[in-house]
Design an enzyme around this catalytic site. Structure first.
Site, mmCIF file in Angstrom:
data_model
loop_
_atom_site.group_PDB
_atom_site.id
_atom_site.type_symbol
_atom_site.label_atom_id
_atom_site.label_comp_id
_atom_site.label_asym_id
_atom_site.label_seq_id
_atom_site.Cartn_x
_atom_site.Cartn_y
_atom_site.Cartn_z
ATOM 1 N N SER A 1 58.303 62.214 4.838
ATOM 2 C CA SER A 1 59.466 62.630 5.623
ATOM 3 C C SER A 1 60.573 63.144 4.701
ATOM 4 O O SER A 1 60.343 64.092 3.950
ATOM 5 C CB SER A 1 59.928 61.457 6.498
ATOM 6 N N GLU B 1 54.564 66.818 15.980
ATOM 7 C CA GLU B 1 55.825 66.243 15.522
ATOM 8 C C GLU B 1 56.864 67.342 15.292
ATOM 9 O O GLU B 1 56.526 68.504 15.049
ATOM 10 C CB GLU B 1 55.624 65.429 14.253
ATOM 11 N N HIS C 1 54.459 61.069 13.346
ATOM 12 C CA HIS C 1 55.128 61.342 12.079
ATOM 13 C C HIS C 1 54.722 60.313 11.016
ATOM 14 O O HIS C 1 54.700 59.119 11.273
ATOM 15 C CB HIS C 1 56.636 61.307 12.342
#
Length: 297
Positions: A145, A240, A270
């Site tokens: 991320s 996502e 995610h």
């Protein structure tokens, strides 16, 4: 899809995903969510853990007694939050399966420390490993991320500073662009159980408050010139909201002639690989990540 994956999706939609939060309200929510994640810590046998607290490096260490590979792992948390302890299960398994060691550095968060504070600290972490005598050919930079975005930014920063490149990079659902693809954001907003399109837009405002900085290669590394970077593995779920960011990184790397291993999943969520050992799909794809790292020798 496994039952475990379905449970993660249901929990995430209830506890993590939010609409309409910006500024301080968004910061408070993300810190409550990411800094208090309920995780059972299961470290594989033979992997020792240690806390490192020096001027050059602050963070956690998990390693095999005779490490052959060094992983520098930048954790996620929207550039605003996150805890290294949340990643001990993944780090421990990376260390075990690679017969290696994993360094999990802390880095400063926005809004108190906006861009480029985190990027600069991440480069310091890489330099720390080099100063410790680690062979760059045996170093792998990994991040999920926001940590995936920081991993890519660190590779660009290291290249620009003339530092030797690591063996490869692994980006798990990376956040890489301060100018996200609005079409993909809107398309995937209903199917993302963790993050909303609204959250992505507002995180950018917090992390890079100066609009003039958002086009900087380290703020939007997914669209930067990737010339000279090492091979990359990129994972993404096509449902996502950060799917477009992963595609940006893939396109920029391939344009620069950087080899890319692309791992795309449907129906998951995610950063699913971080959910080892609890989610079967995460366990399966961790093996693929480990195999990829080994192949880059």
């Amino acid at each position: 899809m496994s039952i475990q994956a379905r449970l993660v999706k249901a929990f995430s939609r209830r506890a993590l995903r939010r609409e309409g939060l910006a500024g301080d309200r968004l910061v408070r929510h993300l810190r409550r969510a990411f800094n208090n994640t309920p995780v059972i810590r299961l470290i594989p046998r033979g992997i020792r853990t240690e806390r490192i607290d020096t001027l050059a490096f602050r963070g956690d260490y998990l390693g095999h007694s005779d490490p052959k590979v060094t992983v520098l792992f930048f954790h996620g948390g929207a550039y605003i939050a996150g805890e290294t302890r949340t990643y001990h299960n993944l780090a421990g398994r990376l260390a075990k399966q690679l017969q290696g060691e994993v360094y999990l550095p802390t880095y400063p968060f926005a809004p108190e420390h906006p861009f480029p504070a985190a990027v600069n600290r991440c480069l310091e972490a890489y330099k720390y490993l080099l100063d410790q005598g680690k062979d760059p050919a045996n170093i792998v930079i990994v991040g999920d991320s926001a940590g995936g975005g920081l991993s890519l930014a660190t590779l660009l920063h290291a290249r620009d500073k003339g530092l030797p490149m690591p063996r490869c990079g692994v980006l798990l659902s990376p956040g890489t662009n301060c100018f996200p693809n609005e079409e993909l954001l809107k398309r995937n907003d209903p199917t993302d159980d963790m993050l909303s399109a609204d959250t992505i837009r507002n995180v950018i405002e917090v992390y890079v408050p100066n609009p003039d900085d958002r086009s900087h290669p380290y703020a939007s590394p997914g669209t930067a010139d990737h010339t000279g970077l090492p091979p990359l593995m990129i994972t993404a779920c096509n449902e996502e909201v950060l799917y477009g960011d992963a595609l940006d990184a893939k396109a920029s790397a391939e344009k620069a002639g950087v080899p890319v291993e692309w791992l795309e999943r449907s129906g998951l969520f995610h950063v699913w690989p971080i959910f080892v050992p609890f989610v079967p799909e995460a366990n399966q794809d961790l093996k693929r990540i480990v195999q990829y790292i080994r192949r880059q020798r």
